[in-house]
Design a protein around this motif. Structure first.
Motif, PDB file in Angstrom:
ATOM      1  N   ASN A  67      84.895  29.980  38.972  1.00  0.00           N
ATOM      2  CA  ASN A  67      85.543  29.458  38.313  1.00  0.00           C
ATOM      3  C   ASN A  67      87.015  29.400  38.870  1.00  0.00           C
ATOM      4  O   ASN A  67      87.564  28.553  38.637  1.00  0.00           O
ATOM      5  CB  ASN A  67      86.080  29.889  37.033  1.00  0.00           C
ATOM      6  CG  ASN A  67      84.382  29.703  36.176  1.00  0.00           C
ATOM      7  OD1 ASN A  67      83.879  29.141  36.397  1.00  0.00           O
ATOM      8  ND2 ASN A  67      83.729  30.610  35.273  1.00  0.00           N
ATOM      9  N   GLY A  68      87.661  30.067  39.731  1.00  0.00           N
ATOM     10  CA  GLY A  68      88.918  30.245  40.587  1.00  0.00           C
ATOM     11  C   GLY A  68      89.501  31.030  39.942  1.00  0.00           C
ATOM     12  O   GLY A  68      90.512  31.657  40.982  1.00  0.00           O
ATOM     13  N   MET A  69      89.012  31.399  38.643  1.00  0.00           N
ATOM     14  CA  MET A  69      89.869  33.323  37.947  1.00  0.00           C
ATOM     15  C   MET A  69      88.887  33.341  37.077  1.00  0.00           C
ATOM     16  O   MET A  69      88.351  32.491  36.100  1.00  0.00           O
ATOM     17  CB  MET A  69      91.527  32.736  37.576  1.00  0.00           C
ATOM     18  CG  MET A  69      90.963  31.963  37.213  1.00  0.00           C
ATOM     19  SD  MET A  69      93.417  31.216  36.367  1.00  0.00           S
ATOM     20  CE  MET A  69      94.027  33.080  36.533  1.00  0.00           C
ATOM     21  N   ALA A  70      89.338  34.688  36.303  1.00  0.00           N
ATOM     22  CA  ALA A  70      88.820  35.406  34.748  1.00  0.00           C
ATOM     23  C   ALA A  70      90.483  35.840  34.453  1.00  0.00           C
ATOM     24  O   ALA A  70      91.222  36.636  35.650  1.00  0.00           O
ATOM     25  CB  ALA A  70      87.866  36.159  35.425  1.00  0.00           C
ATOM     26  N   THR A  71      90.129  36.019  33.349  1.00  0.00           N
ATOM     27  CA  THR A  71      91.064  36.578  33.038  1.00  0.00           C
ATOM     28  C   THR A  71      90.813  38.946  32.101  1.00  0.00           C
ATOM     29  O   THR A  71      90.418  38.202  31.270  1.00  0.00           O
ATOM     30  CB  THR A  71      92.403  35.843  32.033  1.00  0.00           C
ATOM     31  OG1 THR A  71      91.793  35.439  30.835  1.00  0.00           O
ATOM     32  CG2 THR A  71      93.111  35.411  32.633  1.00  0.00           C
ATOM     33  N   VAL A  72      91.606  39.144  31.932  1.00  0.00           N
ATOM     34  CA  VAL A  72      91.584  40.540  31.345  1.00  0.00           C
ATOM     35  C   VAL A  72      92.905  40.978  30.862  1.00  0.00           C
ATOM     36  O   VAL A  72      93.762  40.574  31.125  1.00  0.00           O
ATOM     37  CB  VAL A  72      91.241  41.924  31.861  1.00  0.00           C
ATOM     38  CG1 VAL A  72      91.161  42.772  30.921  1.00  0.00           C
ATOM     39  CG2 VAL A  72      89.516  41.327  32.749  1.00  0.00           C
ATOM     40  N   VAL A  73      93.274  40.997  29.250  1.00  0.00           N
ATOM     41  CA  VAL A  73      94.143  41.136  28.406  1.00  0.00           C
ATOM     42  C   VAL A  73      94.225  42.568  27.645  1.00  0.00           C
ATOM     43  O   VAL A  73      92.937  42.543  27.037  1.00  0.00           O
ATOM     44  CB  VAL A  73      94.748  40.081  27.270  1.00  0.00           C
ATOM     45  CG1 VAL A  73      95.686  40.492  27.026  1.00  0.00           C
ATOM     46  CG2 VAL A  73      93.971  38.762  28.071  1.00  0.00           C
ATOM     47  N   ALA A  74      94.749  43.373  27.598  1.00  0.00           N
ATOM     48  CA  ALA A  74      94.949  44.723  26.994  1.00  0.00           C
ATOM     49  C   ALA A  74      95.834  44.565  26.265  1.00  0.00           C
ATOM     50  O   ALA A  74      97.207  43.926  26.262  1.00  0.00           O
ATOM     51  CB  ALA A  74      95.022  45.363  27.501  1.00  0.00           C
ATOM     52  N   VAL A 116      95.218  48.856  33.086  1.00  0.00           N
ATOM     53  CA  VAL A 116      95.049  46.667  33.909  1.00  0.00           C
ATOM     54  C   VAL A 116      96.224  46.677  34.646  1.00  0.00           C
ATOM     55  O   VAL A 116      95.182  45.817  36.238  1.00  0.00           O
ATOM     56  CB  VAL A 116      95.718  45.726  32.667  1.00  0.00           C
ATOM     57  CG1 VAL A 116      95.350  45.512  31.351  1.00  0.00           C
ATOM     58  CG2 VAL A 116      97.823  45.620  32.224  1.00  0.00           C
ATOM     59  N   GLN A 117      97.196  47.781  35.229  1.00  0.00           N
ATOM     60  CA  GLN A 117      97.084  47.925  36.714  1.00  0.00           C
ATOM     61  C   GLN A 117      96.239  47.923  37.851  1.00  0.00           C
ATOM     62  O   GLN A 117      95.952  47.453  38.612  1.00  0.00           O
ATOM     63  CB  GLN A 117      98.531  48.666  35.947  1.00  0.00           C
ATOM     64  CG  GLN A 117      99.619  48.530  35.471  1.00  0.00           C
ATOM     65  CD  GLN A 117     100.756  49.456  35.850  1.00  0.00           C
ATOM     66  OE1 GLN A 117     100.489  50.555  35.602  1.00  0.00           O
ATOM     67  NE2 GLN A 117     101.811  49.440  35.928  1.00  0.00           N
ATOM     68  N   TYR A 129      92.619  38.272  36.784  1.00  0.00           N
ATOM     69  CA  TYR A 129      94.084  38.221  36.619  1.00  0.00           C
ATOM     70  C   TYR A 129      94.042  38.863  34.891  1.00  0.00           C
ATOM     71  O   TYR A 129      93.544  38.941  33.879  1.00  0.00           O
ATOM     72  CB  TYR A 129      94.735  36.613  36.074  1.00  0.00           C
ATOM     73  CG  TYR A 129      95.416  36.165  37.189  1.00  0.00           C
ATOM     74  CD1 TYR A 129      96.147  35.694  37.075  1.00  0.00           C
ATOM     75  CD2 TYR A 129      93.956  35.539  37.795  1.00  0.00           C
ATOM     76  CE1 TYR A 129      96.894  35.142  39.005  1.00  0.00           C
ATOM     77  CE2 TYR A 129      93.924  34.804  39.249  1.00  0.00           C
ATOM     78  CZ  TYR A 129      95.450  34.441  39.244  1.00  0.00           C
ATOM     79  OH  TYR A 129      95.589  33.953  40.935  1.00  0.00           O
ATOM     80  N   ALA A 130      94.596  40.677  35.056  1.00  0.00           N
ATOM     81  CA  ALA A 130      94.624  42.039  34.596  1.00  0.00           C
ATOM     82  C   ALA A 130      95.529  41.266  34.456  1.00  0.00           C
ATOM     83  O   ALA A 130      96.432  41.941  34.644  1.00  0.00           O
ATOM     84  CB  ALA A 130      94.120  43.051  34.990  1.00  0.00           C
ATOM     85  N   ASN A 131      96.463  41.188  32.594  1.00  0.00           N
ATOM     86  CA  ASN A 131      97.430  41.281  31.907  1.00  0.00           C
ATOM     87  C   ASN A 131      97.311  42.731  30.594  1.00  0.00           C
ATOM     88  O   ASN A 131      96.365  42.548  30.184  1.00  0.00           O
ATOM     89  CB  ASN A 131      98.348  40.243  31.992  1.00  0.00           C
ATOM     90  CG  ASN A 131      98.442  40.026  33.442  1.00  0.00           C
ATOM     91  OD1 ASN A 131     100.070  40.497  34.302  1.00  0.00           O
ATOM     92  ND2 ASN A 131      97.590  38.825  33.550  1.00  0.00           N
ATOM     93  N   ALA A 132      98.703  43.677  30.236  1.00  0.00           N
ATOM     94  CA  ALA A 132      98.716  44.007  29.079  1.00  0.00           C
ATOM     95  C   ALA A 132      99.774  43.055  28.168  1.00  0.00           C
ATOM     96  O   ALA A 132     101.008  42.631  28.621  1.00  0.00           O
ATOM     97  CB  ALA A 132      98.953  45.531  29.170  1.00  0.00           C
ATOM     98  N   GLU A 193     100.904  33.791  39.698  1.00  0.00           N
ATOM     99  CA  GLU A 193     100.530  35.204  40.194  1.00  0.00           C
ATOM    100  C   GLU A 193     100.975  36.194  38.880  1.00  0.00           C
ATOM    101  O   GLU A 193     101.024  37.322  39.792  1.00  0.00           O
ATOM    102  CB  GLU A 193     100.774  35.145  41.830  1.00  0.00           C
ATOM    103  CG  GLU A 193     100.542  34.771  42.881  1.00  0.00           C
ATOM    104  CD  GLU A 193      98.673  35.219  42.746  1.00  0.00           C
ATOM    105  OE1 GLU A 193      98.158  36.195  43.255  1.00  0.00           O
ATOM    106  OE2 GLU A 193      97.663  33.866  42.356  1.00  0.00           O
ATOM    107  N   LEU A 194      99.966  36.080  38.310  1.00  0.00           N
ATOM    108  CA  LEU A 194     100.693  37.029  37.047  1.00  0.00           C
ATOM    109  C   LEU A 194      99.723  37.880  36.595  1.00  0.00           C
ATOM    110  O   LEU A 194      99.023  37.654  36.433  1.00  0.00           O
ATOM    111  CB  LEU A 194     101.066  36.481  35.508  1.00  0.00           C
ATOM    112  CG  LEU A 194     102.375  35.493  35.534  1.00  0.00           C
ATOM    113  CD1 LEU A 194     102.502  34.684  34.462  1.00  0.00           C
ATOM    114  CD2 LEU A 194     103.884  36.106  36.358  1.00  0.00           C
ATOM    115  N   LYS A 195      99.418  39.132  37.760  1.00  0.00           N
ATOM    116  CA  LYS A 195      98.799  40.334  37.504  1.00  0.00           C
ATOM    117  C   LYS A 195      99.322  40.856  37.516  1.00  0.00           C
ATOM    118  O   LYS A 195     100.306  41.442  37.615  1.00  0.00           O
ATOM    119  CB  LYS A 195      98.536  39.800  38.781  1.00  0.00           C
ATOM    120  CG  LYS A 195      96.822  38.673  39.239  1.00  0.00           C
ATOM    121  CD  LYS A 195      96.882  39.269  40.372  1.00  0.00           C
ATOM    122  CE  LYS A 195      95.672  37.742  41.112  1.00  0.00           C
ATOM    123  NZ  LYS A 195      95.397  37.605  42.470  1.00  0.00           N
ATOM    124  N   GLY A 196      98.573  42.338  36.732  1.00  0.00           N
ATOM    125  CA  GLY A 196      99.226  43.577  36.395  1.00  0.00           C
ATOM    126  C   GLY A 196     100.617  44.002  35.274  1.00  0.00           C
ATOM    127  O   GLY A 196     101.148  45.255  36.155  1.00  0.00           O
TER     128      GLY A 196
END
Length: 234
Positions: A67-74, A116-117, A129-132, A193-196
């Motif tokens: 899909n071009g991206m996936a997201t992980v949120v904590a 997430v980092q 793209y993993a963020n908290a 580019e919002l990651k980590g």
């Protein structure tokens, strides 16, 4: 064991996973150990999410590639800023004499960010793209039962302060806004580019505890978590 059962069934039913939100959380409980023999706040707020992510990582990466991206949120907390000690030793973590409600909760919320980092370090280059997020002060039952336990004076002070803010609490719907942004605002996440990262409401990048800038701690928590699972046959 319940996480393993869930992820096993999930992988039978689904072949990819676009959005993964880690939202389980407890606080204010008496000292106890999980069924797997791990301090319950850490086990619930961090290790269960870690196990679930590890089991489903291949589906998340597959989604990101297709899909071009996936997201992980904590879902973390501003309480991470109050962490005084990083405990990567099971004997110490499980020591009831070392336990205190708020410090252990704060540490578990720091773990969400370190988690997430490290995901970003491992698979961020594969469009994950993993963020908290700190959701805000939200009216949930996370601290139910605090009134009925014996807690230290420091814990009483912290919990009393939180309770005094009840009239200012956000609704659950409002508290979910930042998580929704980090989970679903794909074009903006990708363009910036919002990651980590770590975000405060609503969807504002913020500065977490200085411990989170320590790559050794990021990797150390990951390895400690893997070791705990391996020792229990997971």
């Amino acid at each position: 064991a319940s996480v393993a059962a869930f992820t096993g069934q999930f992988k039978e039913d689904f072949k990819q996973l676009d959005i993964f939100v880690c939202n389980a959380g407890i606080g204010g409980s008496d000292f106890s150990l999980s069924l797997d023999g791990i301090e319950t706040t850490f086990a619930t707020n961090h290790l269960g999410h870690f196990k679930m992510y590890k089991d489903l990582e291949d589906l998340i990466v597959k989604s990101a590639q297709e899909n071009g991206m996936a997201t992980v949120v904590a879902v973390s907390s501003a309480a991470n800023l109050d962490t005084s000690e990083v405990i990567l030793d099971l004997e110490k973590l499980n020591d009831p004499n070392n336990f205190a409600v708020y410090p252990y909760y704060a540490f578990s919320k720091l773990c969400n960010i370190l988690f997430v980092q490290e995901i970003n370090s491992r698979v961020g280059s594969q469009n994950v793209y993993a963020n908290a997020a700190h959701p805000g002060v939200v009216a949930t039952n996370i601290f139910t039962g605090v009134q009925n336990r014996v807690i230290s004076q420091f814990d009483k002070l912290c919990i009393s302060f939180v309770k005094a803010l009840f009239t200012l609490y956000w609704t659950s719907e409002d508290g979910a806004r930042t998580q929704f942004y980090l989970a679903a605002a794909w074009p903006e996440l990708k363009s910036k580019e919002l990651k980590g990262g770590y975000f405060h409401p609503v969807a504002e990048k913020a500065t977490p505890h200085h411990f989170t800038g320590n790559v050794t701690l990021q990797k150390g928590l990951w390895e400690f978590s893997e070791k705990l699972l391996a020792e229990r046959g997971f």
